[in-house]
Scaffold this active site. Structure first.
Site, PDB file in Angstrom:
ATOM      1  N   CYS B 153     -11.941   8.130 -33.470  1.00 61.35           N
ATOM      2  CA  CYS B 153     -12.294   6.766 -33.876  1.00 61.35           C
ATOM      3  C   CYS B 153     -11.115   6.067 -34.535  1.00 61.35           C
ATOM      4  O   CYS B 153     -10.939   4.859 -34.403  1.00 61.35           O
ATOM      5  CB  CYS B 153     -13.527   6.754 -34.772  1.00 61.35           C
ATOM      6  SG  CYS B 153     -13.518   7.847 -36.184  1.00 61.35           S
ATOM      7  N   VAL B 157      -9.877   2.396 -33.552  1.00 57.52           N
ATOM      8  CA  VAL B 157     -10.012   1.242 -34.448  1.00 57.52           C
ATOM      9  C   VAL B 157      -8.692   0.485 -34.542  1.00 57.52           C
ATOM     10  O   VAL B 157      -8.660  -0.742 -34.520  1.00 57.52           O
ATOM     11  CB  VAL B 157     -10.502   1.675 -35.850  1.00 57.52           C
ATOM     12  CG1 VAL B 157     -10.422   0.507 -36.833  1.00 57.52           C
ATOM     13  CG2 VAL B 157     -11.935   2.188 -35.775  1.00 57.52           C
TER      14      VAL B 157
END
Lengths: 488, 519
Positions: B153, B157
């Site tokens: 992640c 991001v």
């Protein structure tokens, strides 16, 4: 890579140096230069182990390290049993750390106790785009409705939280106010912070300072203080370690008013500033809060080591030295009481383990603390290293290791395999990721994070199990079967 | 002193000794500020009620005990299935420690995987340097034939672009220009582990079939008679893929298993650590473009891969984790139809043996109510088998199942009178399941290890089928697909039922008149 059998200490050191040079050969030059600083021999009389530590791992190598979230949620906060710890972010981190550290506790899970549960905000793409603060606020409301007996909430940040700039502190404050001063603790332990789980321990300690201690300052204790009140700091009760430690402290006449954080409660955290002495087992993960309590509340702290009778005796006396004769006598009484058990355990297992060589690679305190327990059984630790130590850990290690011990900081999978292949120890003690690698090689192994689902290993009761387990690992008949009789 | 050297007490017995019990009592009374016993009991009873269930199901933001993991885990699962391939996860390193631990706890095997170890500076400036250094280190140390890159992640991001990063790394000499570095973006905040599997399989196929990220010509398809096989994310991958190979061999079908991770998670203990073992040969991945068709055992694990394969002109067949007679019949008939080879006598006999076993035993299962949770395809497959056994599936729950899945399972339930009282719960978690088991009890629960908390709290015996299984050993070595695999599932269900009956009839002079030795 051919290595002559080691005889003298000088031979041993030369062999280790040669081994280190060999493993470095495989790396690109820049990487080899960086890794070289983390590998070495312990030289007697030196103030530390002569290796660099607490430096970023190198990309693309198989580091065994975890992250700040693992240090905060997985180690420090997770075991506080009557609080709900939200893994804030995507589902994975909470799922992988779910009940995986065996922090034993007593309580009614799901009603007043929450240790083996996984609470997550399960971030979706829209939470990344629009931010997760509103969702977090709602989550806290839903927790209050469905788990009304929880005594507090912590918010354990996963990577995206810091990256998208969510204000979890503001949400915590607002919700704490709404719920009549309830303890709600935001922890900025995003996994990308720092170089390992170590920073997570520090951040978690700071959060206890800022969001538990500062909040409850000046509140009276729930109990009447005695001169013998101590707190166990840095024992996570893996397989019941803190229990087999606590029982000794109580038997010597001390009163344990708090346990950090295995089987711990928010009430115990809050009570700790009333203790007379903090006794610290895992220095790495909880020295920060111990120092803070010393500075702010004048509570002294002392490190102890409850692995193996030699270190237990030393530690009981050291702890007792902070108290009056009653406790000192208590320590002697406890030592005398358990000596027959220890003698029997050693009499039984030492003949089966004498002279066996061990290589360790763990986190926290264990790369040094367990050495005494092995020595009590006549075994020798020939190599050791830490996942996430700082230099002060390596300083402390000098009291445990012998001249010429191979030291490897943040060892890579490749280095560790090669070292074991060449040194051929009788036992490797490390974690789940390493376990099967070495067992395939036919080397007996014990998981020294989780005690291989056994334990406790702390205290006198734990040492009996430790000795039994090392015997079963090394002397299991299976290792003789690894080679087929017809294989060359 | 409770401990002794002659009979070392383990933690479960040690802490039941009076000294420890007294210590626990004192700790609780004096220092824990515990909830009063009556308040605790009241709250506990309340969690079992219909009222609690309604509040629980009204949850919109909180997830408790979900039955799913994140995309990057599935990415690693898929990547280790290729010949001498090391998964390289671009992002922060703690994630990789978690994936490696998670798989090792399930398979009791090493799992090799590296990370680009991104920290604060990479969060600010992007992880390009980590990729450049990381690929070079991995390539030199672990001497792979392929490095399969996926993301966490964190990398997603901050928006790191894998295609550009890998290209730049090659230009900087991290790995040779012709070295295979397929990639897939696998954000943890989209989908679940089954999505990660899908993305990586598609990423690997695209790499080989569509010109290796611009470094080679696109491949032209020359159809042949071979069949590709995709297992999907599957905790039984070791036993299942070997069973599937036996099945293909038995029918004499030419096949390629794409992402064959059955050997890397089942290496021998013989003095050697094999970091790479087995796996789909890279040449075979390229040649798989020419196959006549691709069979996916798990539709919801291959939602993007199958349309991609179809776009190349192959026929694709999506199954739903076939278990049981009809589902295996369909699987075998599809192989036969696609290959033109008859279903072998050997397999036909096995079918008869499975039917024989069901005939012998289904009396014990008939009418029993089951709750099932797990991945979408697994739930579907198990539900179908339970219907064949005359059992009554009652709650079917997949945290990572969507609306389409729920409709498909509902259609299956509607096809049988045994499915009429069953409800399907997409997107719900095991805390929802807990409420269901209290308010609408069932006889048995089927799911992964995490279900042991539900077993304890609700008294519903757990039959362990799914991923992860941490607390029982070696289940993954047994197949659950094919007639033989179905036999295993049948036996596991029966064992649980018989053990449950024994437990309920073993009180001397009270219930042991039914403590039968013949069943």
């Amino acid at each position: 890579m051919s290595v002559a059998p080691a005889e003298s200490i000088e031979d041993l050191k030369a062999r280790n140096k040669e081994l280190i040079q060999e493993v470095l050969k495989v790396y690109p030059e820049k990487t080899a230069k960086r890794r070289a600083k983390h590998l070495g021999n312990f030289e007697d009389g030196k103030p530390d182990c002569g290796v660099k530590s607490n430096i970023k791992s190198i990309p693309g190598v198989m580091t065994i390290r975890g992250c700040a979230y693992a240090g905060s949620k997985g180690v420090v906060w997770g075991p506080i049993k009557d609080m709900i710890h939200i893994s804030h972010g995507p589902v994975g981190c909470g799922q992988y750390s779910w009940a995986s550290r065996r922090n034993y506790y007593i309580g009614t899970t799901g009603v007043d106790t929450f240790g083996t549960m996984q609470f997550t905000s399960d971030f979706q793409e829209k939470d990344i785009v629009f931010g997760g603060d509103k969702k977090l606020a709602k989550i806290i409301d839903e927790i209050e409705e469905l788990f009304p007996l929880n005594k507090g909430i912590s918010i354990q940040s996963e990577c995206p939280i810091g990256l998208i700039g969510d204000d979890i502190e503001a949400v915590s404050k607002a919700k704490s106010k709404e719920y009549e001063g309830k303890t709600i603790v935001p922890v900025r332990c995003e996994g990308f912070r720092g170089v390992s789980q170590s920073l997570g321990h520090h951040l978690a300690n700071d959060a206890i300072r800022d969001w538990v201690f500062d909040k409850t300052e000046g509140k009276p204790a729930r109990f009447e203080s005695t001169p013998y009140d101590v707190a166990i700091i840095g024992d996570y009760n893996i397989g019941g370690d803190a229990w087999s430690s606590r029982i000794l402290l109580e038997e010597m006449g001390l009163r344990v008013v708090a346990q950090w954080s295995g089987d711990g409660t928010i009430a115990e955290l809050e009570a700790t500033p009333k203790a007379k002495l903090n006794v610290l087992h895992c220095y790495r993960s909880m020295n920060y809060i111990s120092r803070h309590m010393e500075e702010k509340y004048g509570i002294p702290w002392c490190e102890y080591n409850f692995f193996g009778p030699s270190k237990i005796e030393e530690s009981l006396r050291k702890i007792a030295s902070h108290f009056d004769d009653k406790i000192k006598e208590g320590a002697e009484r406890v030592i005398a009481k358990y000596r027959p058990l220890m003698d029997a355990v050693i009499a039984k297992y030492r003949p089966r383990l004498e002279g066996k060589k061990v290589m360790l690679y763990v986190g926290g305190l264990r790369p040094r603390h367990v050495i005494g327990a092995y020595e009590d059984l006549g075994m020798e630790v020939v190599g050791t290293g830490y996942e996430f130590a700082h230099n002060d850990d390596y300083q402390r290690t000098t009291h445990y290791v012998k001249d010429g011990t191979l030291i490897y900081d943040d060892v890579t999978g490749y280095e560790f395999e090669k070292f074991v292949e060449k040194i051929q120890p009788d036992l490797v003690g490390s974690g789940i990721k390493e376990k099967y690698v070495f067992q395939k090689m036919g080397v007996p192994f014990r998981q020294m994070h989780s005690w291989d689902y056994s334990g406790p290993y702390h205290g006198y009761d734990g040492f009996a199990i430790f000795a039994r387990d090392m015997d079963m690992a090394i002397n299991a008949p299976v290792w003789k079967m690894a080679k087929a009789p017809w294989a060359a | 002193m409770p401990q002794n050297a002659d009979n070392v007490l383990d933690h479960f017995n040690l802490f039941r000794q009076p000294e420890y019990k007294e210590m626990f009592e004192n700790k609780k009374k004096n220092f824990e500020n515990p909830v009063a016993d009556d308040a605790l009991e009241q709250a506990r009873e309340w969690t079992k009620t219909e009222e609690y269930k309604e509040k629980n199901f009204a949850r919109e933001a909180l997830t408790v005990n979900p039955a799913k993991a994140c995309q990057p885990l599935g990415a690693v699962f898929a990547a280790v299935g290729f010949e001498s391939t090391i998964p390289f996860v671009h992002g922060s390193q703690g994630c990789v420690a978690y994936y490696r631990s998670h798989f090792s706890r399930h398979f009791k095997e090493p799992t090799s995987c590296v990370s680009s170890s991104m920290t604060e500076d990479a969060a600010v400036f992007g992880g390009l340097n980590n990729m450049i250094d990381g690929l070079a280190n991995t390539y030199n140390m672990y001497k792979p034939k392929m490095i399969a890159v996926s993301t966490t992640c964190m990398a997603e991001v901050i928006g790191d672009d894998l295609n550009a990063f890998i290209k730049t790394s090659k230009e900087k000499g991290s790995v040779p220009a012709e070295f295979d570095v397929p990639f897939a973006h696998t954000p943890a905040f989209v989908g679940s582990h089954i999505t990660g599997y899908d993305n990586v399989i598609k990423g690997v196929l695209e790499h080989f079939w569509d010109g290796k990220a611009g470094t080679a010509p696109k491949l032209d398809r020359t159809p042949n008679e071979s069949i590709n096989f995709l297992g999907g994310f599957d905790g039984y991958t070791v036993g299942n893929l070997r069973e599937v190979k036996r099945i293909f061999a038995s029918m004499g079908v030419d096949y390629t298993i794409l992402g064959d991770n059955s050997d890397v998670w089942d290496t021998p203990t013989d003095g050697e650590f094999r970091m790479y073992d087995g796996g789909t040969k890279l040449d075979d991945v390229a040649a798989a473009l020419n196959a006549k068709a691709t069979i996916s055992m798990q539709e919801y694990c291959t939602e993007k891969t199958l349309p991609y394969i179809a776009s190349k002109g192959q026929e694709v067949v999506a199954l739903n984790h076939p278990v049981g007679v009809a589902a295996t019949d369909k699987f075998f008939m599809e192989i036969s139809r696609l290959s033109g080879k008859p279903i072998s006598e050997e397999l036909t006999k096995e079918r008869g043996r499975l039917v024989d076993a069901i005939a012998d035993s289904s009396a014990h299962i008939h009418g029993k109510k089951f709750a099932i949770y797990g991945d979408p395809d697994l739930c579907y497959g198990l539900a179908a088998f339970l219907l064949e056994l005359g059992a009554e599936p009652t709650h079917i729950l997949a945290t990572n199942g969507g609306k389409n899945w729920a409709e498909k399972v509902q259609a299956l339930l509607d096809s049988s009178p045994f499915g009429k009282d069953c409800k399907v719960y997409p997107g719900k978690d095991l805390w929802h399941m807990r409420s269901l088991l209290f308010t609408e009890p069932v006889d048995y629960l089927i799911g992964n290890t995490y279900g042991k908390y539900l077993d304890r709290d609700t008294g519903t015996p757990l039959i362990r089928i799914g991923f992860p299984i941490f607390d029982r050993h070696h289940k993954h070595r047994y197949p659950v697909w094919g007639y033989q695999g179905s036999m295993n599932v049948l036996v596991w269900i029966l064992d649980a039922i018989f053990e449950d009956i024994d437990r309920n009839t073993n009180v001397v002079a009270k219930s042991d008149y039914s403590f039968d030795i013949i069943r």
